[in-house]
Design a protein around this motif. Structure first.
Motif, PDB file in Angstrom:
ATOM      1  N   ASP A 109       2.987  15.829   1.075  1.00 25.63           N
ATOM      2  CA  ASP A 109       1.543  15.997   1.036  1.00 25.63           C
ATOM      3  C   ASP A 109       0.986  15.564  -0.317  1.00 25.63           C
ATOM      4  OD1 ASP A 109      -1.023  17.774   0.492  1.00 25.63           O
ATOM      5  OD2 ASP A 109      -0.728  17.721   2.660  1.00 25.63           O
ATOM      6  N   LYS A 110      -0.080  14.778  -0.294  1.00 22.64           N
ATOM      7  CA  LYS A 110      -0.658  14.274  -1.538  1.00 22.64           C
ATOM      8  C   LYS A 110      -1.257  15.386  -2.396  1.00 22.64           C
ATOM      9  CE  LYS A 110      -1.719   9.543  -0.106  1.00 22.64           C
ATOM     10  NZ  LYS A 110      -2.768   8.511   0.096  1.00 22.64           N
ATOM     11  N   GLU A 111      -1.870  16.363  -1.770  1.00 21.13           N
ATOM     12  CA  GLU A 111      -2.525  17.436  -2.520  1.00 21.13           C
ATOM     13  C   GLU A 111      -1.522  18.356  -3.201  1.00 21.13           C
ATOM     14  OE1 GLU A 111      -5.223  19.521  -0.043  1.00 21.13           O
ATOM     15  OE2 GLU A 111      -6.582  17.808   0.213  1.00 21.13           O
ATOM     16  N   GLN A 112      -0.346  18.515  -2.623  1.00 21.85           N
ATOM     17  CA  GLN A 112       0.649  19.415  -3.173  1.00 21.85           C
ATOM     18  C   GLN A 112       1.622  18.732  -4.130  1.00 21.85           C
ATOM     19  OE1 GLN A 112       2.573  21.474   0.046  1.00 21.85           O
ATOM     20  NE2 GLN A 112       0.659  22.328   0.844  1.00 21.85           N
ATOM     21  N   SER A 113       1.615  17.415  -4.168  1.00 24.54           N
ATOM     22  CA  SER A 113       2.549  16.686  -5.026  1.00 24.54           C
ATOM     23  C   SER A 113       2.091  16.734  -6.478  1.00 24.54           C
ATOM     24  CB  SER A 113       2.669  15.229  -4.574  1.00 24.54           C
ATOM     25  OG  SER A 113       3.248  15.144  -3.298  1.00 24.54           O
ATOM     26  N   GLN A 114       3.017  17.013  -7.368  1.00 29.62           N
ATOM     27  CA  GLN A 114       2.758  17.025  -8.802  1.00 29.62           C
ATOM     28  C   GLN A 114       3.585  15.920  -9.453  1.00 29.62           C
ATOM     29  OE1 GLN A 114       3.589  20.961 -10.227  1.00 29.62           O
ATOM     30  NE2 GLN A 114       1.864  21.880  -9.153  1.00 29.62           N
TER      31      GLN A 114
ATOM     32  N   HIS B 191       0.436   9.127   7.099  1.00 28.36           N
ATOM     33  CA  HIS B 191      -0.895   9.725   7.165  1.00 28.36           C
ATOM     34  C   HIS B 191      -1.619   9.412   5.859  1.00 28.36           C
ATOM     35  CE1 HIS B 191      -4.096  12.776   7.470  1.00 28.36           C
ATOM     36  NE2 HIS B 191      -3.859  12.721   8.768  1.00 28.36           N
ATOM     37  N   LYS B 192      -2.931   9.320   5.929  1.00 30.19           N
ATOM     38  CA  LYS B 192      -3.712   9.000   4.731  1.00 30.19           C
ATOM     39  C   LYS B 192      -3.586  10.075   3.661  1.00 30.19           C
ATOM     40  CE  LYS B 192      -7.981  11.037   6.594  1.00 30.19           C
ATOM     41  NZ  LYS B 192      -9.395  10.788   6.939  1.00 30.19           N
ATOM     42  N   ASN B 193      -3.204  11.302   4.050  1.00 34.01           N
ATOM     43  CA  ASN B 193      -3.070  12.398   3.098  1.00 34.01           C
ATOM     44  C   ASN B 193      -1.616  12.673   2.718  1.00 34.01           C
ATOM     45  OD1 ASN B 193      -5.878  12.868   3.105  1.00 34.01           O
ATOM     46  ND2 ASN B 193      -5.699  14.124   4.938  1.00 34.01           N
ATOM     47  N   ALA B 194      -0.724  11.733   3.032  1.00 34.37           N
ATOM     48  CA  ALA B 194       0.691  11.926   2.740  1.00 34.37           C
ATOM     49  C   ALA B 194       1.273  10.671   2.095  1.00 34.37           C
ATOM     50  CB  ALA B 194       1.464  12.264   4.007  1.00 34.37           C
ATOM     51  N   TYR B 195       2.351  10.871   1.319  1.00 33.16           N
ATOM     52  CA  TYR B 195       3.018   9.768   0.636  1.00 33.16           C
ATOM     53  C   TYR B 195       4.201   9.214   1.435  1.00 33.16           C
ATOM     54  CZ  TYR B 195       0.504  10.766  -3.728  1.00 33.16           C
ATOM     55  OH  TYR B 195      -0.462  10.943  -4.690  1.00 33.16           O
TER      56      TYR B 195
ATOM     57  N   GLU C 160       0.831  -1.201   0.000  1.00 29.19           N
ATOM     58  CA  GLU C 160       0.000   0.000   0.000  1.00 29.19           C
ATOM     59  C   GLU C 160       0.870   1.257   0.000  1.00 29.19           C
ATOM     60  OE1 GLU C 160      -3.559   2.052  -0.182  1.00 29.19           O
ATOM     61  OE2 GLU C 160      -3.218  -0.113  -0.296  1.00 29.19           O
ATOM     62  N   ASP C 161       1.917   1.274   0.821  1.00 25.77           N
ATOM     63  CA  ASP C 161       2.792   2.447   0.906  1.00 25.77           C
ATOM     64  C   ASP C 161       3.603   2.652  -0.370  1.00 25.77           C
ATOM     65  OD1 ASP C 161       1.905   3.052   3.411  1.00 25.77           O
ATOM     66  OD2 ASP C 161       3.639   2.246   4.477  1.00 25.77           O
ATOM     67  N   LEU C 162       3.902   1.573  -1.089  1.00 29.39           N
ATOM     68  CA  LEU C 162       4.717   1.675  -2.303  1.00 29.39           C
ATOM     69  C   LEU C 162       3.871   1.787  -3.574  1.00 29.39           C
ATOM     70  CD1 LEU C 162       7.496  -0.967  -1.495  1.00 29.39           C
ATOM     71  CD2 LEU C 162       7.612   1.525  -1.254  1.00 29.39           C
ATOM     72  N   LYS C 163       2.561   1.814  -3.427  1.00 30.07           N
ATOM     73  CA  LYS C 163       1.658   1.866  -4.585  1.00 30.07           C
ATOM     74  C   LYS C 163       1.896   3.068  -5.500  1.00 30.07           C
ATOM     75  CE  LYS C 163      -2.547   0.560  -3.896  1.00 30.07           C
ATOM     76  NZ  LYS C 163      -3.967   0.533  -3.445  1.00 30.07           N
ATOM     77  N   PRO C 164       2.227   4.258  -4.967  1.00 29.89           N
ATOM     78  CA  PRO C 164       2.423   5.416  -5.861  1.00 29.89           C
ATOM     79  C   PRO C 164       3.519   5.206  -6.908  1.00 29.89           C
ATOM     80  CG  PRO C 164       2.181   6.151  -3.591  1.00 29.89           C
ATOM     81  CD  PRO C 164       2.312   4.661  -3.538  1.00 29.89           C
ATOM     82  N   TRP C 165       4.447   4.263  -6.682  1.00 26.91           N
ATOM     83  CA  TRP C 165       5.558   4.052  -7.617  1.00 26.91           C
ATOM     84  C   TRP C 165       5.453   2.725  -8.363  1.00 26.91           C
ATOM     85  CZ3 TRP C 165       5.936   5.555  -2.528  1.00 26.91           C
ATOM     86  CH2 TRP C 165       6.284   6.890  -2.313  1.00 26.91           C
ATOM     87  N   LYS C 166       4.298   2.068  -8.237  1.00 27.62           N
ATOM     88  CA  LYS C 166       4.129   0.756  -8.860  1.00 27.62           C
ATOM     89  C   LYS C 166       4.216   0.849 -10.380  1.00 27.62           C
ATOM     90  CE  LYS C 166       1.044  -3.257  -8.980  1.00 27.62           C
ATOM     91  NZ  LYS C 166      -0.224  -3.851  -8.468  1.00 27.62           N
ATOM     92  N   ARG C 167       3.627   1.881 -10.960  1.00 23.90           N
ATOM     93  CA  ARG C 167       3.601   2.007 -12.420  1.00 23.90           C
ATOM     94  C   ARG C 167       4.879   2.623 -12.968  1.00 23.90           C
ATOM     95  NH1 ARG C 167       2.234   6.030 -15.818  1.00 23.90           N
ATOM     96  NH2 ARG C 167       1.574   7.338 -14.076  1.00 23.90           N
ATOM     97  N   THR C 168       5.401   3.619 -12.300  1.00 21.22           N
ATOM     98  CA  THR C 168       6.546   4.367 -12.829  1.00 21.22           C
ATOM     99  C   THR C 168       7.895   3.845 -12.345  1.00 21.22           C
ATOM    100  OG1 THR C 168       6.483   5.925 -10.974  1.00 21.22           O
ATOM    101  CG2 THR C 168       5.153   6.462 -12.924  1.00 21.22           C
ATOM    102  N   GLY C 169       7.908   3.133 -11.208  1.00 24.28           N
ATOM    103  CA  GLY C 169       9.173   2.799 -10.589  1.00 24.28           C
ATOM    104  C   GLY C 169       9.750   4.034  -9.909  1.00 24.28           C
ATOM    105  N   ILE C 170      10.910   3.915  -9.322  1.00 28.27           N
ATOM    106  CA  ILE C 170      11.555   5.045  -8.648  1.00 28.27           C
ATOM    107  C   ILE C 170      12.784   5.457  -9.451  1.00 28.27           C
ATOM    108  CG2 ILE C 170      12.770   5.787  -6.564  1.00 28.27           C
ATOM    109  CD1 ILE C 170      10.975   3.865  -4.984  1.00 28.27           C
ATOM    110  N   THR C 171      12.827   6.708  -9.841  1.00 25.39           N
ATOM    111  CA  THR C 171      13.906   7.211 -10.681  1.00 25.39           C
ATOM    112  C   THR C 171      14.892   8.048  -9.860  1.00 25.39           C
ATOM    113  OG1 THR C 171      12.749   9.250 -11.271  1.00 25.39           O
ATOM    114  CG2 THR C 171      12.308   7.292 -12.629  1.00 25.39           C
ATOM    115  N   ARG C 172      16.039   8.311 -10.456  1.00 26.05           N
ATOM    116  CA  ARG C 172      17.039   9.163  -9.799  1.00 26.05           C
ATOM    117  C   ARG C 172      16.479  10.568  -9.598  1.00 26.05           C
ATOM    118  NH1 ARG C 172      20.375   8.910  -6.264  1.00 26.05           N
ATOM    119  NH2 ARG C 172      20.952   6.903  -7.207  1.00 26.05           N
ATOM    120  N   GLU C 173      15.698  11.045 -10.546  1.00 23.54           N
ATOM    121  CA  GLU C 173      15.116  12.384 -10.449  1.00 23.54           C
ATOM    122  C   GLU C 173      14.179  12.490  -9.253  1.00 23.54           C
ATOM    123  OE1 GLU C 173      12.083  15.409 -10.824  1.00 23.54           O
ATOM    124  OE2 GLU C 173      11.707  13.269 -11.182  1.00 23.54           O
TER     125      GLU C 173
END
Length: 207
Positions: free
Chosen positions: A115-120, A132-136, A35-48
Motif C-alpha cells: 500500500d502506498k499510504e502505509q509504505s515508509q 492498483h493506483k494506490n499500491a506499489y 511506470e511500475d518501476l518508477k518508485p525505484w528509479k532514483r534509489t535503485g533496488i537494494t538487498r534491504e
C-alpha cells in the motif's frame, strides 16, 4: 524438492517473433513497465528492500546462467506458484541466453499488498498478478489459467458445430465472489429462478 524437466521438452521460438532489426518502436503499453518501476528509479533496488518484501511474498525466484531456482515462503492457491514458474521456464527455453541473471519476489494472491499510504521509504519490489493506483505492486503476467480444466474445451471444434450467430445469448463468469463487492454484484444478473436474465454466474468455492 528439485524437479527436472525431460531433456527433449524444449519448444522452439515463436514463428511470429519479429526480427529485431525491423522493430523500430516499442508497443505503446511498454510505458507501463517504466511506470511500475518508477518508485525505484532514483534509489535503485537494494538487498534491504528485497528482504523487507519477504514477509509479503509467496516465493522467491532466482535466475542464474539460464537456470531458474525457487524458494517457497507460503502456500499459493492451487497451482499458482507452479504455473508462474512454468511461465518463466518457457521464457528461458524460448530465448536461451537472452534472459539476464535476476531475482524476483512474487505474490500470488488476489489483492495488491504494498500500500502506498502505509509504505515508509522506498517500497519492497513485489511482483504480483494484481495492481492498483494506490499500491506499489509490480504487475506480472498471470499464467495460472494454463492449469485450468476450462482450457481443455476444444473451441475450434465447437465453433464449427454452432455458429456464434446461432448461439443463445448467455454470459458465463467464473471467479470468487467474496474477493470484491463488485464481483458480488455480478450475482444479481440472475434476478430469480423464474426470470432469465441471460447470464449464468458460477462462482468458485473452496471445497
Amino acid at each position: 524438492m528439485t524437479y527436472t524437466c525431460p531433456k527433449d521438452y524444449y519448444p522452439t521460438k515463436f514463428a511470429q517473433d519479429q526480427d529485431s532489426s525491423t522493430a523500430s518502436t516499442c508497443p505503446e503499453y511498454f510505458k507501463w513497465i517504466h511506470e511500475d518501476l518508477k518508485p525505484w528509479k532514483r534509489t535503485g533496488i537494494t538487498r534491504e528492500m528485497m528482504e523487507r518484501g519477504r514477509n509479503v511474498s509467496y516465493f522467491r525466484l532466482v535466475i542464474i546462467q539460464g537456470k531458474a531456482y525457487a524458494k517457497k515462503y507460503a502456500d499459493s492457491y492451487e497451482t499458482r506458484d507452479v504455473f508462474t514458474v512454468w511461465g518463466i521456464l518457457q521464457l528461458l527455453r524460448l530465448y536461451p541466453g537472452d534472459i539476464p541473471d535476476l531475482e524476483l519476489l512474487l505474490e500470488t494472491g488476489d489483492k495488491p499488498m504494498v500500500d502506498k499510504e502505509q509504505s515508509q521509504g522506498p517500497p519492497p519490489p513485489i511482483f504480483h498478478y494484481c495492481g492498483h493506483k494506490n499500491a506499489y505492486d509490480i504487475v506480472f503476467p498471470d499464467w495460472i489459467f494454463r492449469g485450468w480444466a476450462d482450457l481443455a474445451i476444444k473451441l475450434d471444434e465447437s465453433n464449427k458445430k454452432i455458429k456464434w450467430k446461432d448461439r443463445l445469448p448467455y454470459a458465463i463468469w467464473k471467479g470468487k465472489t467474496w474477493v470484491s463487492h463488485k464481483r458480488n454484484d455480478l450475482t444479481k444478473c440472475n434476478a430469480s429462478d423464474q426470470h432469465d436474465s441471460y447470464a449464468q454466474i458460477h462462482p468458485l468455492v473452496n471445497v
